[in-house]
Enzyme design. Structure first.
Site, PDB file in Angstrom:
ATOM      1  N   ARG A  37      37.882  54.180  35.089  1.00 48.69           N
ATOM      2  CA  ARG A  37      37.559  53.854  33.760  1.00 48.69           C
ATOM      3  C   ARG A  37      38.358  54.444  32.808  1.00 48.69           C
ATOM      4  O   ARG A  37      38.614  54.538  31.639  1.00 48.69           O
ATOM      5  CB  ARG A  37      36.184  54.112  33.592  1.00 48.69           C
ATOM      6  CG  ARG A  37      35.217  53.172  34.404  1.00 48.69           C
ATOM      7  CD  ARG A  37      34.181  52.584  33.997  1.00 48.69           C
ATOM      8  NE  ARG A  37      33.317  52.052  34.861  1.00 48.69           N
ATOM      9  CZ  ARG A  37      33.476  50.433  35.122  1.00 48.69           C
ATOM     10  NH1 ARG A  37      34.475  50.088  34.452  1.00 48.69           N
ATOM     11  NH2 ARG A  37      32.962  49.633  35.977  1.00 48.69           N
ATOM     12  N   HIS A  67      43.186  51.026  45.286  1.00 50.20           N
ATOM     13  CA  HIS A  67      42.503  49.979  44.219  1.00 50.20           C
ATOM     14  C   HIS A  67      43.175  50.680  42.757  1.00 50.20           C
ATOM     15  O   HIS A  67      42.548  51.796  42.596  1.00 50.20           O
ATOM     16  CB  HIS A  67      41.185  49.985  44.068  1.00 50.20           C
ATOM     17  CG  HIS A  67      40.636  48.703  43.360  1.00 50.20           C
ATOM     18  ND1 HIS A  67      40.909  48.586  42.149  1.00 50.20           N
ATOM     19  CD2 HIS A  67      39.852  47.631  43.914  1.00 50.20           C
ATOM     20  CE1 HIS A  67      40.268  47.416  41.770  1.00 50.20           C
ATOM     21  NE2 HIS A  67      39.687  46.939  42.779  1.00 50.20           N
ATOM     22  N   TYR A  70      40.234  50.102  36.768  1.00 52.12           N
ATOM     23  CA  TYR A  70      39.784  48.817  35.964  1.00 52.12           C
ATOM     24  C   TYR A  70      40.281  48.477  34.976  1.00 52.12           C
ATOM     25  O   TYR A  70      40.532  47.548  34.087  1.00 52.12           O
ATOM     26  CB  TYR A  70      38.306  48.879  35.925  1.00 52.12           C
ATOM     27  CG  TYR A  70      37.318  48.774  37.169  1.00 52.12           C
ATOM     28  CD1 TYR A  70      37.953  47.888  38.218  1.00 52.12           C
ATOM     29  CD2 TYR A  70      36.250  49.281  37.420  1.00 52.12           C
ATOM     30  CE1 TYR A  70      37.053  47.582  39.391  1.00 52.12           C
ATOM     31  CE2 TYR A  70      35.559  49.439  38.423  1.00 52.12           C
ATOM     32  CZ  TYR A  70      35.924  48.662  39.797  1.00 52.12           C
ATOM     33  OH  TYR A  70      35.212  48.482  40.725  1.00 52.12           O
ATOM     34  N   HIS A 107      43.586  44.107  39.542  1.00 48.49           N
ATOM     35  CA  HIS A 107      42.711  42.876  38.857  1.00 48.49           C
ATOM     36  C   HIS A 107      43.758  42.423  38.120  1.00 48.49           C
ATOM     37  O   HIS A 107      44.780  43.114  37.366  1.00 48.49           O
ATOM     38  CB  HIS A 107      41.528  43.313  38.185  1.00 48.49           C
ATOM     39  CG  HIS A 107      40.410  43.909  39.163  1.00 48.49           C
ATOM     40  ND1 HIS A 107      39.303  44.183  38.450  1.00 48.49           N
ATOM     41  CD2 HIS A 107      40.221  43.965  40.406  1.00 48.49           C
ATOM     42  CE1 HIS A 107      38.548  44.610  39.550  1.00 48.49           C
ATOM     43  NE2 HIS A 107      39.275  44.538  40.523  1.00 48.49           N
ATOM     44  N   GLU A 142      44.111  40.446  43.383  1.00 45.52           N
ATOM     45  CA  GLU A 142      42.696  40.096  43.725  1.00 45.52           C
ATOM     46  C   GLU A 142      42.110  39.030  43.131  1.00 45.52           C
ATOM     47  O   GLU A 142      42.535  38.620  41.934  1.00 45.52           O
ATOM     48  CB  GLU A 142      41.815  41.593  43.406  1.00 45.52           C
ATOM     49  CG  GLU A 142      40.443  41.202  43.764  1.00 45.52           C
ATOM     50  CD  GLU A 142      39.320  42.434  43.713  1.00 45.52           C
ATOM     51  OE1 GLU A 142      39.953  43.637  43.306  1.00 45.52           O
ATOM     52  OE2 GLU A 142      38.300  42.368  43.794  1.00 45.52           O
ATOM     53  N   ASP A 176      38.180  38.364  47.466  1.00 45.98           N
ATOM     54  CA  ASP A 176      36.751  39.053  47.291  1.00 45.98           C
ATOM     55  C   ASP A 176      35.900  38.055  47.525  1.00 45.98           C
ATOM     56  O   ASP A 176      35.796  37.006  46.725  1.00 45.98           O
ATOM     57  CB  ASP A 176      36.798  39.692  45.744  1.00 45.98           C
ATOM     58  CG  ASP A 176      35.438  40.498  45.772  1.00 45.98           C
ATOM     59  OD1 ASP A 176      34.397  40.152  45.903  1.00 45.98           O
ATOM     60  OD2 ASP A 176      35.684  41.691  45.410  1.00 45.98           O
ATOM     61  N   HIS A 179      33.560  37.455  44.407  1.00 44.22           N
ATOM     62  CA  HIS A 179      34.255  36.822  43.234  1.00 44.22           C
ATOM     63  C   HIS A 179      34.689  35.486  43.452  1.00 44.22           C
ATOM     64  O   HIS A 179      34.574  34.708  42.527  1.00 44.22           O
ATOM     65  CB  HIS A 179      35.562  37.589  42.844  1.00 44.22           C
ATOM     66  CG  HIS A 179      35.649  39.100  42.575  1.00 44.22           C
ATOM     67  ND1 HIS A 179      36.680  39.797  42.397  1.00 44.22           N
ATOM     68  CD2 HIS A 179      34.292  39.863  42.633  1.00 44.22           C
ATOM     69  CE1 HIS A 179      36.209  41.045  42.144  1.00 44.22           C
ATOM     70  NE2 HIS A 179      34.795  41.190  42.299  1.00 44.22           N
ATOM     71  N   HIS A 211      37.907  41.687  50.684  1.00 39.42           N
ATOM     72  CA  HIS A 211      36.790  42.678  49.978  1.00 39.42           C
ATOM     73  C   HIS A 211      35.447  41.826  50.304  1.00 39.42           C
ATOM     74  O   HIS A 211      35.203  40.519  50.040  1.00 39.42           O
ATOM     75  CB  HIS A 211      36.803  42.850  48.333  1.00 39.42           C
ATOM     76  CG  HIS A 211      37.552  43.707  47.919  1.00 39.42           C
ATOM     77  ND1 HIS A 211      38.322  43.579  46.639  1.00 39.42           N
ATOM     78  CD2 HIS A 211      38.347  44.772  48.678  1.00 39.42           C
ATOM     79  CE1 HIS A 211      39.054  44.619  46.409  1.00 39.42           C
ATOM     80  NE2 HIS A 211      39.257  45.360  47.368  1.00 39.42           N
ATOM     81  N   ASP A 224      30.251  38.272  38.727  1.00 40.12           N
ATOM     82  CA  ASP A 224      30.941  39.638  39.294  1.00 40.12           C
ATOM     83  C   ASP A 224      29.892  40.677  39.459  1.00 40.12           C
ATOM     84  O   ASP A 224      29.995  41.793  38.803  1.00 40.12           O
ATOM     85  CB  ASP A 224      32.109  40.053  38.581  1.00 40.12           C
ATOM     86  CG  ASP A 224      32.964  41.095  39.457  1.00 40.12           C
ATOM     87  OD1 ASP A 224      32.316  41.526  40.573  1.00 40.12           O
ATOM     88  OD2 ASP A 224      33.844  41.484  39.017  1.00 40.12           O
ATOM     89  N   HIS A 226      28.169  42.744  42.656  1.00 40.63           N
ATOM     90  CA  HIS A 226      28.188  42.835  44.146  1.00 40.63           C
ATOM     91  C   HIS A 226      26.622  42.953  44.689  1.00 40.63           C
ATOM     92  O   HIS A 226      26.121  43.848  43.793  1.00 40.63           O
ATOM     93  CB  HIS A 226      29.100  43.660  44.408  1.00 40.63           C
ATOM     94  CG  HIS A 226      30.463  43.549  44.337  1.00 40.63           C
ATOM     95  ND1 HIS A 226      31.659  44.495  44.528  1.00 40.63           N
ATOM     96  CD2 HIS A 226      31.208  42.699  43.229  1.00 40.63           C
ATOM     97  CE1 HIS A 226      32.685  43.966  44.052  1.00 40.63           C
ATOM     98  NE2 HIS A 226      32.126  42.980  43.330  1.00 40.63           N
ATOM     99  N   GLU A 256      32.447  46.618  49.158  1.00 38.96           N
ATOM    100  CA  GLU A 256      32.268  47.325  48.093  1.00 38.96           C
ATOM    101  C   GLU A 256      30.849  46.799  47.418  1.00 38.96           C
ATOM    102  O   GLU A 256      30.683  46.626  46.380  1.00 38.96           O
ATOM    103  CB  GLU A 256      33.572  46.575  47.034  1.00 38.96           C
ATOM    104  CG  GLU A 256      34.790  46.582  47.093  1.00 38.96           C
ATOM    105  CD  GLU A 256      35.554  45.766  46.238  1.00 38.96           C
ATOM    106  OE1 GLU A 256      35.349  44.541  46.187  1.00 38.96           O
ATOM    107  OE2 GLU A 256      36.433  46.413  45.609  1.00 38.96           O
TER     108      GLU A 256
END
Ligand code: FE
Ligand code: FE
Ligand code: ZN
Length: 279
Positions: A37, A67, A70, A107, A142, A176, A179, A211, A224, A226, A256
């Protein structure tokens, strides 16, 4: 070989993650290249990276999946945010040269009112500025749930980005499962139909990683969130079909799901118990 792993915290360094993966019964893993973040990255420790590479080789690990944070948005309306995305991309790819053969998942971004076409053009532009034929990392787009103005929830959008990328051999896709189900691809009742569509529009040769997540929300919810394996809208039967599918079973799978390490260990054990060593 069944390549199965989970997302691990990078705070203890590279070798630590490899050892944790082994303890959890995994033979690959995913990690964030930096604070997911924020922006800052720890200084690179080449010796630590080399130790991890030796461990991966000794234990026949599948490719590691790094990864991107975000906060990386290659198609933000704000030029400063796009510039941060560019600089993060360059820096992460330089660092990943110390983990040769890894995958770098990001992403695609959110176009925030600029429209899908502008978003796709900006993502393609950044990829064309950062990818080089000599890099040892494959960059993965992704597949997204389609929350807000997210790019990449339709296979056509992923295809349009790939079409614009010049160093084509360094770009791939990470599917994913939460997703795509949230996006409206019915992998529960029509997995083969979805894979046919993926193949027709993107090409299954582009698919490099999965994923593996269940979803808290129903089909086509564009949410979204999980869920643990077998406890969401996908369910354990669908997950069994996915990991054993002849067109997917050779790929590395990364969990994830909302778990601590012990929970990941149990999910990996469960998945190993339902993976068929031969079809
Ligand atoms: Fe992701
Ligand atoms: Fe994901
Ligand atoms: Zn997600």
């Amino acid at each position: 070989m069944f390549y199965i792993g989970c997302h691990l915290s990078a705070s203890g360094g590279f070798l630590k993650m490899g050892k944790t993966a082994l303890e959890l019964g995994a033979n690959t893993f995913q990690f964030f290249t930096r604070n997911p973040r924020g922006g800052s990255a720890k200084p690179m420790d080449p010796e630590d990276a080399a130790s991890l590479m030796a461990l991966c080789k000794a234990h026949n690990f599948g490719p590691l999946l790094a990864h991107a944070p975000y906060t990386l948005n290659a198609c933000s309306k704000d030029e400063k945010i796009r510039d941060f995305a560019y600089r993060t991309f360059v820096d992460d790819l330089e660092r990943l040269e110390y983990l040769p053969g890894s995958l770098y998942n990001f992403h695609p971004g959110s176009h925030v009112g600029q429209g899908m076409e502008v978003g796709i053009a900006q993502i393609t532009d950044i990829l064309n500025r950062v990818l080089s034929p000599s890099q040892k990392t494959t960059v993965l787009l992704e597949t997204m749930a389609g929350k807000g103005s997210e790019v990449g929830s339709r296979f056509e959008e992923i295809r349009a980005i790939i079409d614009g990328v010049k160093v084509s051999e360094k770009i791939g896709v990470c599917l994913d499962t939460c997703h795509v189900h949230d996006a409206g691809y019915d992998i529960v009742n029509n997995l083969d139909g979805v894979l046919d569509e993926f193949d027709r529009i993107i090409g299954l040769d582009r698919l490099c990683a999965v994923h593996l997540n269940d979803s808290m929300n129903p089909f086509e919810s564009h949410k979204d969130r999980h869920q643990k394996i077998g406890e969401g809208a996908l369910g354990l039967d669908a997950v069994r079909e996915i990991i054993n599918n002849p067109r997917l079973r050779h790929l590395p799978f990364y969990l994830e799901t909302p778990n601590d390490e012990a929970g990941y260990g149990r999910e990996i054990e469960l998945l190993r118990s339902i993976y068929k060593e031969s079809l």
